[in-house]
Design a protein around this motif. Structure first.
Motif, PDB file in Angstrom:
ATOM      1  N   GLN A  65      45.063  25.765 -53.029  1.00  0.00           N
ATOM      2  CA  GLN A  65      43.635  25.205 -53.242  1.00  0.00           C
ATOM      3  C   GLN A  65      43.303  23.834 -53.527  1.00  0.00           C
ATOM      4  N   VAL A  66      42.325  23.526 -53.127  1.00  0.00           N
ATOM      5  CA  VAL A  66      41.881  21.836 -53.551  1.00  0.00           C
ATOM      6  C   VAL A  66      41.416  22.059 -54.945  1.00  0.00           C
ATOM      7  N   MET A  67      41.894  20.953 -55.821  1.00  0.00           N
ATOM      8  CA  MET A  67      40.994  20.697 -56.978  1.00  0.00           C
ATOM      9  C   MET A  67      40.742  19.377 -56.980  1.00  0.00           C
ATOM     10  N   ALA A  68      39.409  19.379 -56.649  1.00  0.00           N
ATOM     11  CA  ALA A  68      38.603  18.167 -56.509  1.00  0.00           C
ATOM     12  C   ALA A  68      37.879  17.903 -57.854  1.00  0.00           C
ATOM     13  N   PHE A  87      33.944  19.616 -61.126  1.00  0.00           N
ATOM     14  CA  PHE A  87      35.255  20.373 -60.643  1.00  0.00           C
ATOM     15  C   PHE A  87      35.104  21.483 -59.636  1.00  0.00           C
ATOM     16  N   TYR A  88      35.895  21.210 -58.363  1.00  0.00           N
ATOM     17  CA  TYR A  88      35.552  22.196 -57.428  1.00  0.00           C
ATOM     18  C   TYR A  88      37.274  22.683 -57.169  1.00  0.00           C
ATOM     19  N   ASN A  89      37.168  23.938 -57.258  1.00  0.00           N
ATOM     20  CA  ASN A  89      38.643  24.737 -57.029  1.00  0.00           C
ATOM     21  C   ASN A  89      38.050  26.206 -56.522  1.00  0.00           C
ATOM     22  N   TYR A  90      38.023  26.285 -55.146  1.00  0.00           N
ATOM     23  CA  TYR A  90      37.367  27.330 -54.655  1.00  0.00           C
ATOM     24  C   TYR A  90      38.549  27.717 -53.561  1.00  0.00           C
ATOM     25  N   SER A  91      38.587  29.355 -53.441  1.00  0.00           N
ATOM     26  CA  SER A  91      39.790  29.821 -52.927  1.00  0.00           C
ATOM     27  C   SER A  91      39.172  30.366 -51.430  1.00  0.00           C
ATOM     28  N   GLY A  92      37.907  30.524 -51.271  1.00  0.00           N
ATOM     29  CA  GLY A  92      37.232  31.071 -50.017  1.00  0.00           C
ATOM     30  C   GLY A  92      36.107  31.711 -50.400  1.00  0.00           C
ATOM     31  N   PHE A  93      35.165  32.093 -49.336  1.00  0.00           N
ATOM     32  CA  PHE A  93      34.005  32.443 -49.425  1.00  0.00           C
ATOM     33  C   PHE A  93      33.940  34.148 -49.574  1.00  0.00           C
ATOM     34  N   MET A  94      33.457  34.699 -50.680  1.00  0.00           N
ATOM     35  CA  MET A  94      33.492  35.938 -50.991  1.00  0.00           C
ATOM     36  C   MET A  94      31.949  36.264 -51.130  1.00  0.00           C
ATOM     37  N   PRO A  95      31.385  37.234 -50.379  1.00  0.00           N
ATOM     38  CA  PRO A  95      29.897  37.527 -50.191  1.00  0.00           C
ATOM     39  C   PRO A  95      29.296  37.813 -51.576  1.00  0.00           C
ATOM     40  N   ASN A  96      30.201  38.650 -52.152  1.00  0.00           N
ATOM     41  CA  ASN A  96      29.721  39.168 -53.533  1.00  0.00           C
ATOM     42  C   ASN A  96      30.013  38.289 -55.034  1.00  0.00           C
ATOM     43  N   ILE A 101      26.127  27.095 -62.146  1.00  0.00           N
ATOM     44  CA  ILE A 101      25.253  26.511 -62.693  1.00  0.00           C
ATOM     45  C   ILE A 101      25.174  25.092 -61.519  1.00  0.00           C
ATOM     46  N   VAL A 102      26.190  24.642 -60.973  1.00  0.00           N
ATOM     47  CA  VAL A 102      26.177  23.418 -60.133  1.00  0.00           C
ATOM     48  C   VAL A 102      26.548  23.860 -58.600  1.00  0.00           C
ATOM     49  N   GLY A 103      26.201  25.160 -58.202  1.00  0.00           N
ATOM     50  CA  GLY A 103      26.370  25.643 -56.613  1.00  0.00           C
ATOM     51  C   GLY A 103      27.693  26.197 -56.642  1.00  0.00           C
ATOM     52  N   LEU A 104      27.736  26.874 -55.520  1.00  0.00           N
ATOM     53  CA  LEU A 104      29.026  27.656 -55.122  1.00  0.00           C
ATOM     54  C   LEU A 104      30.229  26.760 -54.886  1.00  0.00           C
ATOM     55  N   GLY A 105      31.234  27.307 -55.514  1.00  0.00           N
ATOM     56  CA  GLY A 105      32.549  26.742 -55.666  1.00  0.00           C
ATOM     57  C   GLY A 105      32.796  25.460 -56.611  1.00  0.00           C
ATOM     58  N   TRP A 106      31.648  25.169 -57.269  1.00  0.00           N
ATOM     59  CA  TRP A 106      31.715  23.888 -58.430  1.00  0.00           C
ATOM     60  C   TRP A 106      31.420  24.635 -59.607  1.00  0.00           C
ATOM     61  N   LYS A 490      37.249  28.954 -43.265  1.00  0.00           N
ATOM     62  CA  LYS A 490      36.601  27.784 -43.801  1.00  0.00           C
ATOM     63  C   LYS A 490      35.350  28.072 -44.267  1.00  0.00           C
ATOM     64  N   THR A 491      34.534  29.497 -44.023  1.00  0.00           N
ATOM     65  CA  THR A 491      33.189  29.534 -44.274  1.00  0.00           C
ATOM     66  C   THR A 491      32.942  28.879 -45.722  1.00  0.00           C
ATOM     67  N   ALA A 492      31.873  28.187 -45.966  1.00  0.00           N
ATOM     68  CA  ALA A 492      31.278  27.763 -47.019  1.00  0.00           C
ATOM     69  C   ALA A 492      32.358  26.757 -47.857  1.00  0.00           C
ATOM     70  N   MET A 493      33.594  26.340 -47.409  1.00  0.00           N
ATOM     71  CA  MET A 493      34.487  25.500 -48.005  1.00  0.00           C
ATOM     72  C   MET A 493      33.849  24.171 -47.945  1.00  0.00           C
ATOM     73  N   LEU A 494      34.308  23.506 -48.903  1.00  0.00           N
ATOM     74  CA  LEU A 494      34.008  21.959 -49.176  1.00  0.00           C
ATOM     75  C   LEU A 494      34.612  21.152 -47.971  1.00  0.00           C
ATOM     76  N   GLU A 495      33.982  20.413 -47.205  1.00  0.00           N
ATOM     77  CA  GLU A 495      34.291  19.400 -46.034  1.00  0.00           C
ATOM     78  C   GLU A 495      34.613  18.246 -46.425  1.00  0.00           C
ATOM     79  N   LYS A 496      33.748  17.570 -46.995  1.00  0.00           N
ATOM     80  CA  LYS A 496      33.827  16.013 -47.106  1.00  0.00           C
ATOM     81  C   LYS A 496      33.059  15.782 -48.272  1.00  0.00           C
ATOM     82  N   ILE A 497      33.827  14.760 -48.950  1.00  0.00           N
ATOM     83  CA  ILE A 497      33.051  14.024 -50.127  1.00  0.00           C
ATOM     84  C   ILE A 497      32.810  12.590 -49.699  1.00  0.00           C
TER      85      ILE A 497
END
Length: 587
Positions: A65-68, A87-96, A101-106, A490-497
């Motif tokens: 996992q990325v830890m940005a 802090f971004y630490n996201y393992s992949g898109f889970m529909p459920n 409070i700062v968006g998906l994955g953050w 890759k669905t919904a994963m962070l691509e670029k900062i």
């Protein structure tokens, strides 16, 4: 251009939830097939769950996992260092899985909390009728569990196993809960032994005061009452941390049955105050919460409840209906909606007494997470809040600074909230972009074994994969209903900062693969054994990071292989292979 290769042994930690029954007493040997398709990945709120995570702007090479980490501001004086960051630490898109409070994955690293994993019954629970109480209740009331020896408890030579499946001693469930702490200057865990002593481990020694850890009462009927509950934690260097109190400082999960809330359980005690040895104080304040619920089960508070639906399919059948894989030929099948509500908490101010404050402002989200016609009018299915602004005020030098956050809904008609940018007033922004967000699904059953989207059947049937059940107890999954779809990793994963300096970092990902997995089979008496089995599992792991400073690109590539570059076998080890069939005895 600079390129760096990293070789590692990767063990995949994967979480799956099953509604399973280990043993019932009776005479007819039957089998149960059950499945929980991860409508709620945790009892913790998204922000509370983030308190368990640690890391900087790097990669976790254990799970890929990325830890940005994006620093926002750090307050520092002779007593305190209080960092605030994204802090971004996201393992992949889970529909459920809902956004925080700062968006998906953050997540926002600003507050702090004691969180817990409940094992069996909550430690402080007093429950009636005919169900075991929590261990701490037994300690407080000098029941048999308090005097039981550890040897007898671990050997199961004391206690009983009642119909509700909790091993108990003197009417108290015997397994302690596990508490975790993450605050500025202290991280650790603790649990309460059956004799009342607190066992701790952390980055420094600490003690836990349980005098205000209140007993919670429930009877299984409609109930929203929660007693004030708190901890005081003191470190060996003299700092005191205060957690919890009234319900506005707690996260609480309720079962929602026939539209009424039942069985409240505290999952998080939020930090309210830090006192330094010098006497300097930092206060943490939270948005007010209206706890009143009308007789018709309509809550007065409009933003603090997180509504969650968990669809579970259970199939019962006599054993003959399963042999040879013909489990669909007999038995009773049904889907049960398990609905819960979590009261969440919003940090509003960090006050460094007599020196300054950090304020957090929120706005209401435009969309509901559950738009399904069955739930859209449910009063606990609310529009939650997102962070809009952080404001710093230094009283000594009359310093003031603001940070603003902007978001966008991506994903089409079933969109999710994503963090688009963040910036300090008068400065260039951080800008964020994401992979494959043109079309996202509803909260759905189309998930793999681990809850990641696989674009399969999208109804609410809680899919159980086609399997072959052998007479020796071994189960082989033969269908692909819950198989991983590697094209969705890759669905919904962070691509670029893109940074305020106009440099940027690009992240690339690949599917998780493994060449060995832990499994329970008859040949090893169903004890866990490592087998040479290969395959893919859900989510994504980082494969490449490209840092661009405006002139040069610096590339880091990660290869998850054994003996790289000559050997191509994956170094991934799957730590849990799912099992959907459980043998039981019933009358």
């Amino acid at each position: 251009m600079v390129k760096q290769y990293i070789k590692l042994i990767l063990a995949l930690i994967l979480y799956t939830q099953f509604i399973g029954i280990s043993k019932l007493f009776g005479q007819v040997n039957s089998f149960i097939q059950s499945q929980d398709y991860l409508y709620s990945t945790s009892l913790l709120t998204p922000q509370s769950y983030s308190f368990l995570k640690q890391g900087g702007h790097s990669m976790n090479l254990f799970n890929g996992q990325v830890m940005a980490s994006i620093p926002i501001y750090t307050y520092k004086d002779k007593d305190f260092t209080i960092p605030i960051s994204l802090f971004y630490n996201y393992s992949g898109f889970m529909p459920n899985q809902r956004e925080g409070i700062v968006g998906l994955g953050w997540s926002l690293n600003a507050g702090a909390a004691v969180t817990r994993v409940v094992n069996g019954a909550p430690d402080e629970l007093y429950i009636a009728p005919n169900r075991p109480n929590g261990q701490f209740y037994g300690i407080k009331n000098n029941l048999a569990i308090k005097s039981a020896s550890k040897t007898d408890i671990f050997n199961l030579s004391v206690g009983t196993f009642p119909e509700n499946l909790f091993w108990n001693i003197g009417g108290c469930e015997a397994e302690p809960d596990l508490f975790s702490i993450n605050v500025p200057g202290l991280s650790g865990r603790f649990y309460i032994e059956n004799n009342g002593e607190v066992r701790t481990i952390g980055n420094k020694p600490f003690k836990v005061d349980l005098s205000e850890f209140a007993i919670q009462y429930t009877s299984g009927s409609s109930n929203s009452n929660v007693n004030s509950s708190s901890f005081v934690i003191t470190t060996d260097d003299g700092f005191k941390y205060y957690f919890g109190g009234g319900i506005s400082k707690l996260d609480v999960v309720y079962a929602l049955i026939s539209g009424e809330v039942h069985d409240p359980m505290i999952t998080t005690w939020h930090l309210t105050k830090i006192v330094a040895p010098s006497g300097q104080v930092v206060n943490y304040k939270y948005k007010s919460f209206i706890s009143y619920i009308q007789a018709d089960s309509n809550p007065w508070d409009e933003n603090h409840y997180l509504f969650s639906v968990n669809h579970v399919r259970v199939i019962y059948a006599d054993e003959y209906a399963f042999y040879g894989g013909a489990f669909s030929s007999g038995g009773v099948s049904g889907v049960v909606d398990i609905i819960s509500v979590t009261k969440t908490t919003y940090l509003e101010e960090i006050e460094i007494v007599d020196k300054g404050s950090i304020y957090f402002s929120y706005v209401e989200n435009e969309n509901l997470f559950y738009n399904d016609i069955r739930y859209v009018n449910q009063p606990f299915n609310q529009k939650t809040l997102r962070l809009d602004k952080i404001e710093l005020i230094d009283k000594a030098i009359q310093f003031k600074k603001e940070f603003a956050f902007s978001y966008q809904y991506l994903g089409g008609s079933e969109s999710r909230l994503f963090l688009a940018s963040f910036q300090a007033a008068g400065e260039n922004p951080y800008v964020f972009s994401y992979y494959n967000t043109s079309i996202l699904p509803v909260p759905t059953a189309a998930v793999d074994h681990w809850g990641y989207w696989n674009a399969g059947v999208t109804n609410y049937g809680a899919e159980v994969p086609t399997s072959s059940f052998n007479t020796n107890g071994d189960v082989v999954i033969t269908g692909n209903e819950r198989a991983t779809d590697t094209t969705k990793c890759k669905t919904a994963m962070l691509e670029k900062i893109i940074y305020p300096t106009k440099g940027n970092t690009t992240f690339d990902y690949e599917p998780h693969s493994y060449s060995q997995r832990l499994e329970r089979r008859n040949e090893n008496n169903f004890l866990t054994e490592l087998y040479n089995e290969s395959g893919y599992v859900g989510g994504a792991r980082i494969s490449k990071v490209i840092d661009f400073d405006g002139l040069n690109s610096y590339i880091r590539e990660i290869k998850y292989t054994q003996g790289y570059p000559s050997v191509a076998n994956s170094s991934g080890i799957l730590l849990q292979w799912p099992r959907y069939f459980f043998s039981l005895l019933s009358d």
